[in-house]
Scaffold this motif. Structure first.
Motif, mmCIF file in Angstrom:
data_model
loop_
_atom_site.group_PDB
_atom_site.id
_atom_site.type_symbol
_atom_site.label_atom_id
_atom_site.label_comp_id
_atom_site.label_asym_id
_atom_site.label_seq_id
_atom_site.Cartn_x
_atom_site.Cartn_y
_atom_site.Cartn_z
ATOM 1 N N THR A 366 -66.995 -23.547 84.364
ATOM 2 C CA THR A 366 -65.788 -23.989 83.635
ATOM 3 C C THR A 366 -64.599 -24.058 84.591
ATOM 4 N N CYS A 367 -64.621 -25.034 85.453
ATOM 5 C CA CYS A 367 -63.565 -25.168 86.451
ATOM 6 C C CYS A 367 -62.208 -25.377 85.800
ATOM 7 N N ASP A 368 -61.199 -24.729 86.359
ATOM 8 C CA ASP A 368 -59.813 -24.995 85.962
ATOM 9 C C ASP A 368 -59.020 -25.368 87.214
ATOM 10 N N PHE A 369 -57.741 -25.618 87.004
ATOM 11 C CA PHE A 369 -56.941 -26.128 88.093
ATOM 12 C C PHE A 369 -56.830 -25.131 89.240
ATOM 13 N N GLU A 370 -56.953 -23.822 88.940
ATOM 14 C CA GLU A 370 -56.869 -22.802 89.979
ATOM 15 C C GLU A 370 -58.060 -22.855 90.933
ATOM 16 N N ARG A 405 -46.761 -24.595 86.851
ATOM 17 C CA ARG A 405 -47.503 -24.108 88.009
ATOM 18 C C ARG A 405 -46.770 -24.440 89.306
ATOM 19 N N PHE A 406 -45.968 -25.451 89.255
ATOM 20 C CA PHE A 406 -45.236 -25.855 90.472
ATOM 21 C C PHE A 406 -43.783 -25.383 90.438
ATOM 22 N N HIS A 407 -43.550 -24.370 89.635
ATOM 23 C CA HIS A 407 -42.183 -23.906 89.449
ATOM 24 C C HIS A 407 -41.556 -23.429 90.750
ATOM 25 N N ALA A 408 -42.316 -22.688 91.480
ATOM 26 C CA ALA A 408 -41.769 -22.118 92.713
ATOM 27 C C ALA A 408 -41.868 -23.039 93.903
ATOM 28 N N SER A 409 -42.443 -24.180 93.719
ATOM 29 C CA SER A 409 -42.647 -25.069 94.853
ATOM 30 C C SER A 409 -41.392 -25.857 95.147
ATOM 31 N N THR A 410 -41.145 -26.063 96.436
ATOM 32 C CA THR A 410 -39.996 -26.866 96.868
ATOM 33 C C THR A 410 -40.346 -28.316 97.021
ATOM 34 N N MET A 411 -41.639 -28.637 96.853
ATOM 35 C CA MET A 411 -42.077 -30.011 97.062
ATOM 36 C C MET A 411 -41.994 -30.775 95.765
ATOM 37 N N PRO A 412 -41.759 -32.055 95.840
ATOM 38 C CA PRO A 412 -41.710 -32.860 94.611
ATOM 39 C C PRO A 412 -43.050 -32.839 93.917
ATOM 40 N N PHE A 413 -43.031 -33.000 92.637
ATOM 41 C CA PHE A 413 -44.261 -32.941 91.848
ATOM 42 C C PHE A 413 -45.206 -34.089 92.181
ATOM 43 N N SER A 414 -44.666 -35.122 92.717
ATOM 44 C CA SER A 414 -45.502 -36.290 92.965
ATOM 45 C C SER A 414 -46.448 -36.116 94.145
ATOM 46 N N PHE A 415 -46.268 -35.034 94.903
ATOM 47 C CA PHE A 415 -47.174 -34.837 96.045
ATOM 48 C C PHE A 415 -48.581 -34.624 95.523
ATOM 49 N N ALA A 416 -49.527 -35.232 96.227
ATOM 50 C CA ALA A 416 -50.929 -35.126 95.816
ATOM 51 C C ALA A 416 -51.494 -33.761 96.200
ATOM 52 N N VAL A 417 -52.446 -33.311 95.411
ATOM 53 C CA VAL A 417 -53.122 -32.058 95.709
ATOM 54 C C VAL A 417 -54.273 -32.368 96.661
#
Length: 1708
Positions: A366-370, A405-417
């Motif tokens: 049951t894979c999740d985003f983590e 999940r990206f709350h603490a990130s300084t990068m824009p949300f549009s960056f690819a994972v």
């Protein structure tokens, strides 16, 4: 569950004689318990513990390999046995007691034996084993004891082996009840091989602790006996409860009786003897096992067979990652997520990790985003660790992404994972970096630096890799790597000179990487003996097999002050610490085959150097090398499933007796030095199934006296090293194979090999030029040694001017022609020298360089952080910021360029740091102008004066032109330009580049791009601004000074090039312009695109043509960087361009070359080839348009030939000559000569293979004029057996002389030799009356006719001479034979046309008195006619020749002058051949097939001359062989061969073929039995058939009536006859032709249709007359006549005397 069997614990014992007797008593007790057990273990006599066949043939293993821990364990179990008969013999008490109770008893016994065990265990594994306390040893012994029970020794339900049972004469097969399915697959079919489960396998010497080795000994003995070869174990089928009860009841009674049993029976004595044999066999087998168990064979590092693959899945799906790993010991696989080990217990159900049959699986439920992360499978064993990576990206359906999940990130949300974090780019920096380091042998050293990665991703770790000289560095006992999360460290635990080199750390994060480099220098350790040489280095194995191992090494840089006399090689067997010297006398060559090794063992090697002072320190030991063939090593590596898999050496079937191996093939000398010669060959194809050995033989060249080299021990491998050969002597070698069946035929001998070093010591390097770099370093460059073969590298030494003391700058040879010497004193003046090294030794020192002061160059040296850029991507321009950091990086050709890109996309693999590329760097930063060392100045004139004069003779060069941008980055650009048209009469020594910004079309101020001159016509300018437009200028410089700047370039924008196709080629130039051709040259593009350049396309157009008029000159891409353009039109002006191509496509075109007019200028001359009277071949060129500053420049394939060892250039005035020292295939190519400081004057000449052959033939003719010969020296036999040697020259003058040489000695005319020269015809002759044995050898006629010479040689040795001698003797005997009657043609046979055999011979020199006698099988043959010999032919005719005529035929001629005989053998094959010819003749005599109708059917027949059984007859009908039946038959009657078809039918129509086979060929006769032929034959058959029927059934008298009946009157006459006919005939009688009727007097009867009766009751004279019986039916009639004569007795008496008288009258 079926009861498990257990190995007898006696296998662990090392019993004494008394202990063995005690065992016998206890076993006698057990014999009384036989009725309690249904499982019996039987051991055949003599096979108690027999070794497998593959171990019997390898008894040479050293028994010193015996495991001391095993002996300790045996001792422990001995004491245990004394205290517990339960464990030793498996009594009923053991079966009835619980396991727990037994363990208590075992613990008590272990405590009692702990002290004695401690003493023995402390000695186990003496190589490094440490002392253990009593409690620790006791604990380990307990573990080993329990470990043995865990493998089948503790279950009370087990049936133990009963050694007291009867010795069965037949081995029983074991029931392998403990084997899994996988283990059973590993069992051999013909013998049992113990195979342990993978996770319970422990190999002696592999585990690091004594505890594991003790366990391994117990486990091995226990499980080996379970799976022993062909030793049957019969298990009980009764239930456990009933068996235990029965045992318990009977055991008590038997134990009570045991005390009263004192006298041993014979059966007990036999069992005791069997037990002793079993113990001895057990120990021998265990010792053999441990002797053969060699960890070097078995161990190999993990290797991923199948690597895990990356996956992209949706949320809530499951995903599996698989990988397969090989290695031994079996690697342990650990799974990591973002470098953190995965704990399945911390997340129950989330992760499932499985390992089965070598396949390892990680399943994520049951894979999740983590779960988006990088996953790593790490495989580890004692040989190392290997990792494989895979990424899992979990996708989320649109609209469901949790942005918190990206709350603490300084990068824009549009960056690819990505698998490497939430970033599209990483910046990697190094802080606290290591600098150039110096160490000494034996010391420790640590290199490290802080790694800063931005942005920081907590869940991701970078990949850190260290390199030495471009090769990855792995952790070992010499070096360890460590990564703490932010700092990388490389630690040397024990420095060696092998560790010296350029060290690079590469940090990779995702698709980006950065690296940094610095050099590490390692000095020699202090010598134990002052003046002794330093230690050699890099001791490695070049070749290994069963018989020898070739070791190579590098010579040290320091010889201790006196030349090194040679080297001693030491070996040490792995597992011991005993070193032994391999050679008695020092060897000078840096390679040596070590012999006297034990097959299968592993060895370490080291080397020591020796000079007149003493022996130096030993080198670092080599890696372990096994004395095995490479094929055997590969086979062992391919089967790592069991601890001793590598020890089963036998791979062939059981030996097959009686097959002698054939000769080896492909024998050759692979290496030859003055100390040894190495041979190599291939095993024979015919060898049977058993192994083969080899015997090597040698003989002196020119002889056939073969001597066996390895007389004591045969060679086991198809390679061998020979020693003790005389240096300078020529030998040949051959090899024989042998096995139990015998020694085979020898191989073909090798070519003649002269013993001596084939490898020459390299020549000294030249032109040592030092250049300033930093305050403590100097860059030294040199010209590489000429004609150097197998060059290892160079040693550089420095010396302070005036000190006279030289110090090495490097202790590990460097390749290339450039090195940075560090650790120099600032401000001091140094000189340098260089020497080359290869396996043959070190060259002489080069000439000392000019002195140079150590100080920083203008603009400073290269900072340490630039080293990573200098070693980044090969083939790029040097960065503009300074010199080269201390790496031994050789210079490439002038167009080599180096890139410096701070954040580089990751290369496809780390191989970009490999040796072939990392060293290919062109270092363009130079010291201030340092010209080449001038020639020695005249006496009294300083070097500076000489240099000043040279400057006065030259001018500054003209400006460069056509500046173009070859590659562009974000902050740097690479420029290229064309060289100046005029060099000013001196070589261009460098260029200076200026640049300026252009803003909105307004140019800014000029700036200097480089402070030091750059040597290439290309340069990389750094520190530019992105997206800014620049212009450039370039000035050239020579020894006279700096020339004028070039025209300002076009505007170029500084921006990143990302195109996939390559950039433009550059530096286009044309030469050799003619009216219809020219040669175009260029340099490859700096920017190669995404893939390497694979070729070039050349385009041209007329100068006035439009851009759409470009046309290509080559349809397919060419790889050369030059092209000869043909097909130009005279007087037309052209321009050219070049485009590069790679896998992505064709790149940008280059700048234009031209315009150039296709014309041959007046006075143009071409290169001319010349061969002088001495045979010297040279290319000559003359130029009438030279200026005082012009020079000739020669090139081959448009690459300069300067200082080529194969060529010699001489220029004088306006002429130049290029001379070939030894023209060969290496000299094939295009040779061109350019004239500098002219308007492109040049010419070329092509030497291809055909031209080379022509020139060599012409050279030979000029150099060595010969007397041409019409025919070479030959020999012929004359009529009387004389021998004539002769040859014929084309022409001989009156002064021609001939020397006659036999076996290198001149012979002269005399009784034995008669010589003659005919100068008119050129025939030279020598006659010999007879050939004796001493005349065998070489004959040579040497002709001297003025300057010209000639010779011709004839070799008459061996079989050739014997054949000639035999022929001469035969001719002599023939001449003697022909003096009397003799055969001109010997006896032969001929088959005549009548198929008879005619033996014939031709005779000569006969006379009337000559007799001829024929014999067959030594018996004389009588010949009716006498030979007249008129025609000289004698014949013997044999008619109807058959097998009875086989034999030996002989004919003899003789008279008073002598005799001669001829013999003809007509038996066996000769007789078969003759019979074949006879049969052929008979077959050819066969007539055509004819058709004959008979009453029975149709007959096909043919007549032959006569028939023989050897002639095979075959009949076929319509192409099908006839199957003979009662209706269709074949046969031979006389000379007729027939086929009878009875009662023919229409089916018998068709074509009939009769084939007569004579033994070789078939001869056919055919007939067509169809149509009219068949109808006529069939009609005739019907007619004949009816006639036959009529003839058969007609009336006839069969018999009974006489012709005449004489009867006395009055008597009764009774006649009876039989008649026959169908139908029954009518019978009538006649008398005197009148019918006769039956009456009383003459009774006529016919009864039963068969019998007719004629009766006259009383005859009278009236009854006399002629009677007839007439029978008649419808088919015919027949009459049988008889006469009746009746006489009267009285009248007869009267008539009797009257008859003589009457007779007398008639006689008158």
């Amino acid at each position: 569950m079926a009861p498990r069997t257990m190995s007898h614990p006696a296998h662990f014992l090392q019993a004494t004689e008394n202990q063995t007797l005690q065992i016998g008593k206890e076993m006698d007790t057990l014999s009384k318990l036989e009725s309690c057990f249904t499982g019996v273990v039987s051991f055949p006599q003599g096979h108690m513990m027999s070794l497998p066949f593959y171990q019997k043939s390898h008894q040479h293993y050293d028994l010193s390999y015996r495991n001391k821990d095993l002996r300790t364990t045996m001792s422990h179990y001995q004491q245990e046995k004394k205290r517990s008969a339960i464990y030793t013999h498996g009594s009923t008490a053991y079966s009835s007691r619980s396991s727990a109770a037994h363990r208590q008893e075992a613990e008590a016994s272990r405590q009692m034996s702990a002290s004695s065990y401690q003493q023995q265990a402390s000695q186990a594994y003496s190589l490094g084993a440490t002392q253990h306390s009593s409690s620790e040893v006791s604990r380990k012994a307990t573990a080993a004891y329990d470990y043995g029970y865990s493998h089948g020794l503790t279950d009370s339900s087990l049936l133990l082996e009963d050694y007291s049972s009867k010795l069965s004469p037949k081995t029983k097969r074991a029931k392998h009840s403990l084997l899994s399915g996988e283990e059973k697959e590993n069992l051999a079919s013909d013998y049992m091989v113990p195979i342990f489960s993978g996770r319970q396998v422990h190999v002696s010497g592999i585990a690091d602790t004594e505890e594991e080795r003790i366990k391994e000994a117990a486990a091995y003995i226990a499980q080996r006996n379970l799976l022993a070869r062909e030793e049957g174990l019969v298990t009980s089928k009764q239930s456990r409860t009933s068996r235990q009860g029965k045992v318990s009841e009977q055991a008590l009674a038997i134990l009570q009786q045991e005390e009263a049993f004192e006298k041993k029976s014979r059966k007990v004595a036999i069992r005791e003897k069997a037990e002793q044999l079993s113990l001895r066999k057990t120990l021998e087998e265990t010792q053999t096992y441990h002797g053969k168990l060699n960890e070097d064979h078995l161990l190999h590092a993990p290797e991923f067979i199948i690597k895990p693959r990356s996956h992209t899945v949706w949320e809530k799906e499951n995903v599996k990652i698989h990988c397969s790993v090989a290695g031994w010991p079996e690697p342990r696989v650990t799974w990591y997520k973002n470098q953190v080990p995965i704990n399945v217990h911390a997340n129950p159900g989330k992760y499932i990790i499985e390992s089965r049959y070598g396949m390892h699986t990680l399943e994520i439920d049951t894979c999740d985003f983590e779960d988006t992360a990088q996953y790593r499978a790490s495989a580890m064993n004692v040989k190392g660790e290997l990792s494989a990576y895979a990424s899992i990206v979990v996708k989320r359906y649109k609209g469901e992404l949790d942005e918190t999940r990206f709350h603490a990130s300084t990068m824009p949300f549009s960056f690819a994972v990505t698998p490497f974090g939430y970033a599209s780019k990483f910046d990697i920096h190094f802080d606290d970096k290591f600098d150039v380091s110096f160490g000494r042998e034996g010391e420790t050293m640590s290199l490290g630096c802080q790694v800063v990665i931005t942005p920081e991703i907590k869940h991701f770790q970078p990949e850190v890799q260290w390199y030495r000289n471009g090769a990855p560095v792995s952790s070992s006992k010499w070096v360890q790597t460590h990564w703490s999360g932010d700092r990388a460290t490389l630690t040397f635990s024990h420095l060696n000179k092998e560790d010296e080199g350029l060290y690079t750390i590469r940090v990779r994060m995702g698709e980006y990487y950065e690296q940094y480099s610095a050099y590490v220098f390692v000095r020699d350790a202090d010598a134990e003996i002052e003046g002794a040489p330093a230690a050699p280095l890099d001791v490695v194995s070049l070749d290994a097999n069963k018989d020898y191992i070739i070791i190579s090494w590098k010579q040290p840089a320091v010889d201790g002050g006196s030349p090194i006399l040679g080297y001693f090689i030491d070996k040490c067997e792995v597992g011991t610490d005993c070193w032994s010297q391999c050679n008695d006398t020092p060897v000078k060559f840096a390679r040596f085959p070590v012999t006297g090794l034990i097959e299968g063992r592993s060895y370490l090697f080291r080397v020591r150097a020796v000079n007149k002072t003493g022996i130096g320190l030993p080198s670092r030991v080599s890696e372990p090398v096994a004395a095995l063939d490479p094929s055997e090593k590969a086979r062992l590596k391919s089967r790592p499933s069991a601890p001793w898999t590598g020890q089963i050496i036998v791979t062939e079937e059981e030996p097959t007796e009686g097959i002698v191996p054939g000769p080896p093939t492909d024998l050759s000398v692979t290496e030859a030095t003055q100390s040894y010669v190495v041979l190599s060959w291939k095993p024979p194809g015919q060898r049977g199934h058993e192994g083969i050995m080899y015997f090597v033989e040698k003989c002196d060249a020119g002889t056939e006296n073969w001597q066996r080299v390895n007389t004591e021990l045969p060679v086991k491998s198809p390679r061998f090293a020979l020693f003790d050969l005389a240096e300078g002597k020529a030998y040949r070698f051959r090899v024989r194979c042998s096995n139990s069946a015998g020694v085979g035929e020898p191989s073909e001998p090798t070519e003649v090999t002269i013993v001596g070093d084939k490898l020459d010591i390299p020549k000294a390097p030249g032109k040592i030029i030092p250049s300033r770099n930093t305050d403590t370093s100097v860059v030294v460059s040199w010209e590489e040694s000429k004609d150097a073969t197998e060059l290892v590298g160079y040693y550089i030494e420095s010396s302070v001017v005036g000190s006279g003391k030289w110090e090495p700058c490097n202790n590990n040879p460097v390749k290339g022609s450039r090195f940075t010497c560090h650790g120099l004193a600032t401000g001091q003046n140094y000189i340098f020298r260089v020497r080359a090294v290869n396996a043959a030794g070190l060259s002489e020192y080069s000439q000392d360089s000019e002195a140079i002061e150590v100080k920083a160059a203008i603009g400073g040296g290269v900072s340490p952080d630039m080293c990573s850029q200098l070693t980044d991507v090969p083939g790029r321009l040097t960065d503009s910021r300074g010199g080269v950091h201390g790496a031994s990086l050789p210079a490439l050709q002038k167009d080599a360029l180096l890139s410096s890109k701070p954040n580089k996309p990751s290369p496809s693999s780390p191989s970009s740091l490999g040796h072939p590329e990392v060293n290919k760097v062109s270092e363009t930063v130079q010291e201030e102008l340092t010209p080449s060392p001038p020639e020695a100045a005249p006496k009294g004139q300083s070097k500076s004066d000489s240099l000043k004069k040279k400057k006065d003779l030259v001018e500054v060069p003209s400006p460069p032109s056509d500046i173009t941008c070859l590659e562009s980055f974000r902050d740097s650009m690479v420029l290229g330009w064309k060289q100046p048209v005029k060099t000013g009469g001196a070589e261009i020594t460098g260029y200076y580049v200026n640049y300026r910004e252009v803003t909105d079309g307004v140019p800014g101020k000029w700036r200097e791009a480089n402070i030091k001159a750059v040597s290439d016509a290309a340069y990389k300018i750094s520190d530019l601004k992105e997206n800014v437009v620049y212009q450039f200028q370039v000035s050239a410089m020579n020894i006279a000074g700096l020339g004028a700047p070039s025209a300002v370039s076009k505007c170029f924008k500084c921006e990143e090039w990302t195109i996939a196709v390559p950039g433009p080629p550059h530096s286009l130039q044309y030469s050799e312009v003619r009216k219809n051709s020219l040669v175009l040259q260029w340099k490859p593009p700096v920017y190669t695109g995404r893939t390497p350049v694979t070729g070039y396309f050349v385009d041209l157009k007329e100068t006035s043509g439009k851009d759409d008029q470009w046309r290509g000159l080559n349809k397919a891409a060419i790889q050369n960087k030059y092209l000869k353009v043909d097909g130009l039109k005279e007087g037309i002006s052209y321009v050219f361009r070049v485009r590069a191509i790679n896998q992505a496509g064709v790149g940008k075109p280059s700048d234009l070359a031209g315009p150039v007019v296709a014309e041959t200028r007046p006075g143009t001359k071409e290169v001319v080839v010349n061969v002088d009277d001495d045979g010297i071949i040279s290319l000559n060129f003359e130029c009438d348009q030279m200026t005082p500053k012009s020079e000739f420049t020669w090139s081959k394939d448009y690459v300069s030939t300067e200082d080529s060892a194969r060529l010699e250039v001489e220029s004088k005035g306006n002429k130049t000559k290029l001379t070939f020292k030894d023209l060969g295939t290496d000299d094939l190519g295009i040779y061109s000569c350019d004239v500098t400081d002219t308007d492109g004057i040049a010419s070329s000449y092509l030497i291809d293979e055909a031209e080379m052959k022509r020139l060599l033939a012409l050279s030979q003719e000029h150099k060595f004029p010969t007397v041409p010969s019409k025919s070479e020296l030959a020999v012929e036999i004359l009529e009387k057996g004389q021998v004539r040697f002769w040859m014929q020259a084309e022409k001989l003058s009156g002064n021609a002389k001939v020397n006659y040489i036999f076996n290198e000695k001149e012979i002269f005319e005399g009784p034995k030799y008669k010589m003659h020269i005919d100068r008119n015809t050129g025939i030279i002759e020598m006659f010999m009356e007879k050939l004796q044995d001493e005349d065998e050898g070489t004959y040579t006629f040497q002709i001297q006719d003025g300057k010209a010479t000639g010779h011709s040689t004839l070799v008459l040795i061996g079989d050739v001479y014997k054949k000639l001698q035999k022929e001469a003797e035969f001719q002599r005997q023939e001449w003697i034979r022909k003096q009397g009657p003799h055969f001109a043609e010997y006896l032969s046979w001929e088959v005549t046309g009548e198929c008879n055999v005619l033996l014939k011979c031709k005779v000569a020199n006969i006379k009337k008195e000559t007799h001829i006698v024929w014999y067959k099988d030594e018996r004389e043959i009588s010949v009716d006619e006498k030979h007249d010999f008129k025609d000289g032919i004698c014949t013997l005719l044999i008619t109807e020749f058959s097998k009875k005529d086989a034999g030996f035929y002989e004919v003899i001629l003789k008279d008073d002058r002598g005799k001669d005989k001829s013999r003809l053998k007509l038996v066996d094959e000769a007789f078969k051949e003759l019979m074949t010819e006879v049969c052929r003749k008979i077959a050819l005599s066969a007539t055509d097939l004819k058709i004959q109708s008979t009453a029975e059917g149709i007959r096909l027949y043919s007549f032959v001359t006569y028939y023989l059984d050897d002639l095979k007859v075959n009949w076929s009908h319509n192409g099908t062989d006839i199957k003979f039946t009662d209706r269709v038959k074949s046969g031979v009657t006389g000379e007729q061969i027939w086929l009878q078809i009875s009662e023919p039918t229409p089916n018998d129509k068709g074509k009939y073929v009769m084939e007569l086979f004579d033994g070789k060929t078939g001869h056919q006769r055919t007939v067509d039995l169809s149509g009219q032929a068949f109808d006529e034959a069939f009609a005739e058959f019907q007619r004949l058939k009816q006639a036959a029927i009529a003839e058969k059934n007609r009336a006839r008298v069969l018999g009974g009536l006489p012709d005449v009946v004489t009867i006395q009157e009055g008597k009764a006459l009774n006649l009876t006859c039989t008649v026959w006919g169908d139908p029954t005939p009518e019978v009538s009688w006649l008398k005197n032709e009148k019918p006769l009727v039956s009456d009383d007097h003459c009774n006529l009867r016919f009864e039963s249709g068969k019998t007719a009766f004629f009766t006259i009751s009383g005859v009278s004279t009236a009854d006399s007359g002629k009677y007839g019986l007439v029978v008649k039916n419808k088919y015919g009639s027949e009459t049988s006549d008889f006469t009746v004569s009746v006489f009267i007795p009285e009248e007869e008496a009267r008539k009797a005397p009257a008859e003589p008288q009457k007779g007398n009258k008639k006689s008158k």
